[in-house]
Design a protein around this motif. Sequence first.
Motif, PDB file in Angstrom:
ATOM      1  N   ILE A  86      -8.910  -2.895  -7.383  1.00  0.00           N
ATOM      2  CA  ILE A  86      -7.685  -2.638  -7.962  1.00  0.00           C
ATOM      3  C   ILE A  86      -7.674  -1.471  -8.608  1.00  0.00           C
ATOM      4  CG2 ILE A  86      -6.922  -5.108  -7.817  1.00  0.00           C
ATOM      5  CD1 ILE A  86      -7.000  -5.097 -11.019  1.00  0.00           C
ATOM      6  N   ARG A  87      -6.572  -0.778  -8.779  1.00  0.00           N
ATOM      7  CA  ARG A  87      -6.146   0.629  -9.609  1.00  0.00           C
ATOM      8  C   ARG A  87      -7.217   1.549  -8.943  1.00  0.00           C
ATOM      9  NH1 ARG A  87      -4.042  -3.294 -12.116  1.00  0.00           N
ATOM     10  NH2 ARG A  87      -3.704  -3.564 -14.063  1.00  0.00           N
ATOM     11  N   THR A  88      -6.934   1.559  -7.261  1.00  0.00           N
ATOM     12  CA  THR A  88      -8.178   2.227  -6.543  1.00  0.00           C
ATOM     13  C   THR A  88      -7.538   3.155  -5.800  1.00  0.00           C
ATOM     14  OG1 THR A  88      -9.640   0.557  -6.863  1.00  0.00           O
ATOM     15  CG2 THR A  88      -9.880   1.986  -4.982  1.00  0.00           C
ATOM     16  N   PHE A  89      -7.668   4.581  -5.350  1.00  0.00           N
ATOM     17  CA  PHE A  89      -7.424   5.284  -4.581  1.00  0.00           C
ATOM     18  C   PHE A  89      -8.352   5.670  -3.464  1.00  0.00           C
ATOM     19  CE2 PHE A  89      -4.984   6.402  -8.411  1.00  0.00           C
ATOM     20  CZ  PHE A  89      -3.796   6.766  -7.908  1.00  0.00           C
ATOM     21  N   TRP A  90      -7.899   5.671  -2.392  1.00  0.00           N
ATOM     22  CA  TRP A  90      -9.144   5.774  -1.189  1.00  0.00           C
ATOM     23  C   TRP A  90      -8.618   6.884  -0.279  1.00  0.00           C
ATOM     24  CZ3 TRP A  90      -5.934   1.639  -1.191  1.00  0.00           C
ATOM     25  CH2 TRP A  90      -5.402   0.960   0.038  1.00  0.00           C
ATOM     26  N   ALA A  91      -9.350   7.407   0.338  1.00  0.00           N
ATOM     27  CA  ALA A  91      -8.815   8.649   1.389  1.00  0.00           C
ATOM     28  C   ALA A  91      -9.653   8.410   2.728  1.00  0.00           C
ATOM     29  CB  ALA A  91      -9.164   9.842   0.766  1.00  0.00           C
ATOM     30  N   THR A  92      -9.130   8.388   3.824  1.00  0.00           N
ATOM     31  CA  THR A  92      -9.460   8.745   5.028  1.00  0.00           C
ATOM     32  C   THR A  92      -8.694   9.596   5.868  1.00  0.00           C
ATOM     33  OG1 THR A  92      -8.253   6.563   5.976  1.00  0.00           O
ATOM     34  CG2 THR A  92     -10.588   6.395   5.213  1.00  0.00           C
ATOM     35  N   GLY A  93      -9.258  10.396   6.337  1.00  0.00           N
ATOM     36  CA  GLY A  93      -8.510  11.410   7.208  1.00  0.00           C
ATOM     37  C   GLY A  93      -7.888  12.305   6.161  1.00  0.00           C
ATOM     38  N   ASP A  94      -6.594  12.565   6.580  1.00  0.00           N
ATOM     39  CA  ASP A  94      -5.641  13.364   5.679  1.00  0.00           C
ATOM     40  C   ASP A  94      -4.599  12.517   4.634  1.00  0.00           C
ATOM     41  OD1 ASP A  94      -4.244  12.583   7.629  1.00  0.00           O
ATOM     42  OD2 ASP A  94      -3.166  14.543   8.174  1.00  0.00           O
ATOM     43  N   LEU A  95      -4.927  11.407   4.448  1.00  0.00           N
ATOM     44  CA  LEU A  95      -3.858  10.654   3.634  1.00  0.00           C
ATOM     45  C   LEU A  95      -4.855  10.019   2.341  1.00  0.00           C
ATOM     46  CD1 LEU A  95      -2.065   8.418   6.105  1.00  0.00           C
ATOM     47  CD2 LEU A  95      -0.928   9.929   4.738  1.00  0.00           C
TER      48      LEU A  95
ATOM     49  N   ARG B  71      -4.433   6.958  -0.317  1.00  0.00           N
ATOM     50  CA  ARG B  71      -3.729   5.461  -0.433  1.00  0.00           C
ATOM     51  C   ARG B  71      -4.013   4.909  -1.710  1.00  0.00           C
ATOM     52  NH1 ARG B  71      -5.366   5.902   5.201  1.00  0.00           N
ATOM     53  NH2 ARG B  71      -3.699   5.664   6.775  1.00  0.00           N
ATOM     54  N   PHE B  72      -3.251   4.139  -2.129  1.00  0.00           N
ATOM     55  CA  PHE B  72      -3.175   3.167  -3.504  1.00  0.00           C
ATOM     56  C   PHE B  72      -2.679   1.929  -3.281  1.00  0.00           C
ATOM     57  CE2 PHE B  72      -1.335   2.173  -7.193  1.00  0.00           C
ATOM     58  CZ  PHE B  72      -2.465   2.208  -8.376  1.00  0.00           C
ATOM     59  N   GLY B  73      -2.971   1.042  -3.727  1.00  0.00           N
ATOM     60  CA  GLY B  73      -2.396  -0.482  -3.572  1.00  0.00           C
ATOM     61  C   GLY B  73      -1.846  -0.958  -4.996  1.00  0.00           C
ATOM     62  N   THR B  74      -1.049  -2.001  -4.675  1.00  0.00           N
ATOM     63  CA  THR B  74      -0.475  -2.542  -6.082  1.00  0.00           C
ATOM     64  C   THR B  74       0.166  -3.974  -5.694  1.00  0.00           C
ATOM     65  OG1 THR B  74       1.031  -2.234  -7.945  1.00  0.00           O
ATOM     66  CG2 THR B  74       1.797  -1.373  -5.837  1.00  0.00           C
ATOM     67  N   GLY B  75       0.079  -4.798  -6.537  1.00  0.00           N
ATOM     68  CA  GLY B  75       0.532  -6.154  -6.088  1.00  0.00           C
ATOM     69  C   GLY B  75       0.916  -7.080  -7.263  1.00  0.00           C
ATOM     70  N   ALA B  76       1.314  -8.333  -7.095  1.00  0.00           N
ATOM     71  CA  ALA B  76       1.619  -9.102  -8.157  1.00  0.00           C
ATOM     72  C   ALA B  76       1.254 -10.492  -7.668  1.00  0.00           C
ATOM     73  CB  ALA B  76       2.998  -9.174  -8.509  1.00  0.00           C
ATOM     74  N   GLY B  77       0.880 -11.464  -8.463  1.00  0.00           N
ATOM     75  CA  GLY B  77       0.690 -12.895  -8.251  1.00  0.00           C
ATOM     76  C   GLY B  77       1.853 -13.491  -8.159  1.00  0.00           C
TER      77      GLY B  77
ATOM     78  N   VAL C 227       0.770  -1.226  -0.128  1.00  0.00           N
ATOM     79  CA  VAL C 227      -0.222   0.158   0.086  1.00  0.00           C
ATOM     80  C   VAL C 227       0.902   1.305   0.092  1.00  0.00           C
ATOM     81  CG1 VAL C 227      -1.886   1.295   1.248  1.00  0.00           C
ATOM     82  CG2 VAL C 227      -1.901  -1.408   1.134  1.00  0.00           C
ATOM     83  N   LEU C 228       0.679   2.158  -1.101  1.00  0.00           N
ATOM     84  CA  LEU C 228       1.259   3.366  -1.042  1.00  0.00           C
ATOM     85  C   LEU C 228       0.481   4.245  -0.403  1.00  0.00           C
ATOM     86  CD1 LEU C 228       2.297   1.644  -3.634  1.00  0.00           C
ATOM     87  CD2 LEU C 228       3.381   3.626  -4.246  1.00  0.00           C
ATOM     88  N   SER C 229       1.115   5.380   0.139  1.00  0.00           N
ATOM     89  CA  SER C 229       0.092   6.552   0.835  1.00  0.00           C
ATOM     90  C   SER C 229       0.969   7.896   0.652  1.00  0.00           C
ATOM     91  CB  SER C 229       0.298   6.217   2.378  1.00  0.00           C
ATOM     92  OG  SER C 229       1.196   6.212   2.866  1.00  0.00           O
ATOM     93  N   ALA C 230       0.350   9.025   0.415  1.00  0.00           N
ATOM     94  CA  ALA C 230       0.813  10.429   0.297  1.00  0.00           C
ATOM     95  C   ALA C 230      -0.028  11.299   1.095  1.00  0.00           C
ATOM     96  CB  ALA C 230       1.059  10.537  -1.080  1.00  0.00           C
ATOM     97  N   PRO C 231       0.277  12.377   1.602  1.00  0.00           N
ATOM     98  CA  PRO C 231      -0.717  13.518   2.111  1.00  0.00           C
ATOM     99  C   PRO C 231      -1.490  13.644   1.043  1.00  0.00           C
ATOM    100  CG  PRO C 231       1.746  14.052   2.404  1.00  0.00           C
ATOM    101  CD  PRO C 231       1.617  12.953   1.428  1.00  0.00           C
ATOM    102  N   LEU C 232      -2.955  13.900   1.509  1.00  0.00           N
ATOM    103  CA  LEU C 232      -3.978  14.333   0.503  1.00  0.00           C
ATOM    104  C   LEU C 232      -4.043  15.821   0.432  1.00  0.00           C
ATOM    105  CD1 LEU C 232      -6.648  13.379  -0.867  1.00  0.00           C
ATOM    106  CD2 LEU C 232      -7.772  13.651   1.593  1.00  0.00           C
ATOM    107  N   PRO C 233      -3.986  16.284  -0.555  1.00  0.00           N
ATOM    108  CA  PRO C 233      -3.781  17.812  -0.886  1.00  0.00           C
ATOM    109  C   PRO C 233      -4.980  18.601  -0.836  1.00  0.00           C
ATOM    110  CG  PRO C 233      -3.835  16.517  -3.234  1.00  0.00           C
ATOM    111  CD  PRO C 233      -3.880  15.391  -1.904  1.00  0.00           C
ATOM    112  N   GLY C 234      -6.095  17.846  -0.870  1.00  0.00           N
ATOM    113  CA  GLY C 234      -7.447  18.536  -0.533  1.00  0.00           C
ATOM    114  C   GLY C 234      -8.097  17.499   0.191  1.00  0.00           C
ATOM    115  N   SER C 235      -9.598  17.823   0.120  1.00  0.00           N
ATOM    116  CA  SER C 235     -10.695  17.062   0.961  1.00  0.00           C
ATOM    117  C   SER C 235     -11.384  16.260  -0.095  1.00  0.00           C
ATOM    118  CB  SER C 235     -11.282  17.953   1.683  1.00  0.00           C
ATOM    119  OG  SER C 235     -12.213  19.053   1.069  1.00  0.00           O
ATOM    120  N   ASP C 236     -11.418  16.203  -1.482  1.00  0.00           N
ATOM    121  CA  ASP C 236     -12.444  15.848  -2.199  1.00  0.00           C
ATOM    122  C   ASP C 236     -11.782  14.955  -3.303  1.00  0.00           C
ATOM    123  OD1 ASP C 236     -14.628  15.237  -3.828  1.00  0.00           O
ATOM    124  OD2 ASP C 236     -15.522  17.059  -3.550  1.00  0.00           O
TER     125      ASP C 236
END
Length: 324
Positions: free
Chosen positions: A280-289, A291-297, A98-107
């Motif tokens: 997959i190929r999905t971003f989600w936000a909770t609080g001020d972060l 997040r995005f996930g990536t993986g391999a079989g 899971v990758l994460s970065a500061p959320l630049p806005g709120s939407d």
Amino acid sequence: MFAHAGGLLATELTDVTSDLTALDSSGHWAVVITYEGEVTCARFGTVRRAPLPYAPWQGPPRESWTSSLGRDAYVAGVETIRAAIAEGTVYQANLCRVLSAPLPGSDLLGLGHALARGNPSPYGAVMRLPGLQIASASPELYLSRAGDVVESRPIKGTARTPEELLPKDRAENVMIVDLVRNDLGRVAEPGSVSVPALCALEEHPGLVHLVSTVRSRLPAGTGWPELIAATFPPGSVTGAPKSSALTLLNELEPVPRGPYCGAIGWVDADSRRGALAVGIRTFWATGDLLRFGTGAGITWHSDPRHEWQETELKAARLLEVASR
């Protein structure tokens, strides 16, 4: 609050529940199920076919993203899975980070619009629900339902071009198809499970996939709760055998996956129709972060460094869009 999925814009939130039986009641529902099994079903009073509304997006700097597993840790995890395969514990497992970065806005509406423009996908979705925002460009169908007919389209095998796909990719796809057939068979009418397409080639922005189709029919009295209980989490993002893979991945992955690798989509309870994508190929936000996930079989023939590069390939275009 709103949800946009399947070309439908849903507004006027009327109800929120974690009870999956609601999906067999009435109304139009937006659905998010985290990989860990947390359910959010949101019913909306107004639904119409409409494009996603425009909003601007200013993403986090590309260098601000951090990963729950670094390269060395991921490579070590692949080696651990290969050792488990050698011991007969699993045949395949999908190692994720899971990758994460500061959320630049709120939407995330603007990010959803940027994804729809820069990385169009057949099961894209943008949702603003209580306590959670989603912007997804998923190419993978977890479950669709039209009356009693159910379909799943697992993806296994990813490369930049068709020529770069490996024999390991087809073998992995066939293993997961068997797993999905078994999962659906738990609740399907006996003899109704079929595979109309095996390892079909699909092209998406920047990469290609091998995609199979598994279809079945539900008996009378079987609904969404039973269907999801039999098949969740999606087989393509867990491994085979599923129970052993889940145990192993829980030991190797340091943070929860959240909506990544879960289910995201819509259900129209009145018409008994719906489509849930693999998250997959999905971003989600909770609080001020953000997040995005990536993986391999991972299979016995996996090269650990190649698998790390596959996770980078899957993330590259999406992070480019998100960080503009």
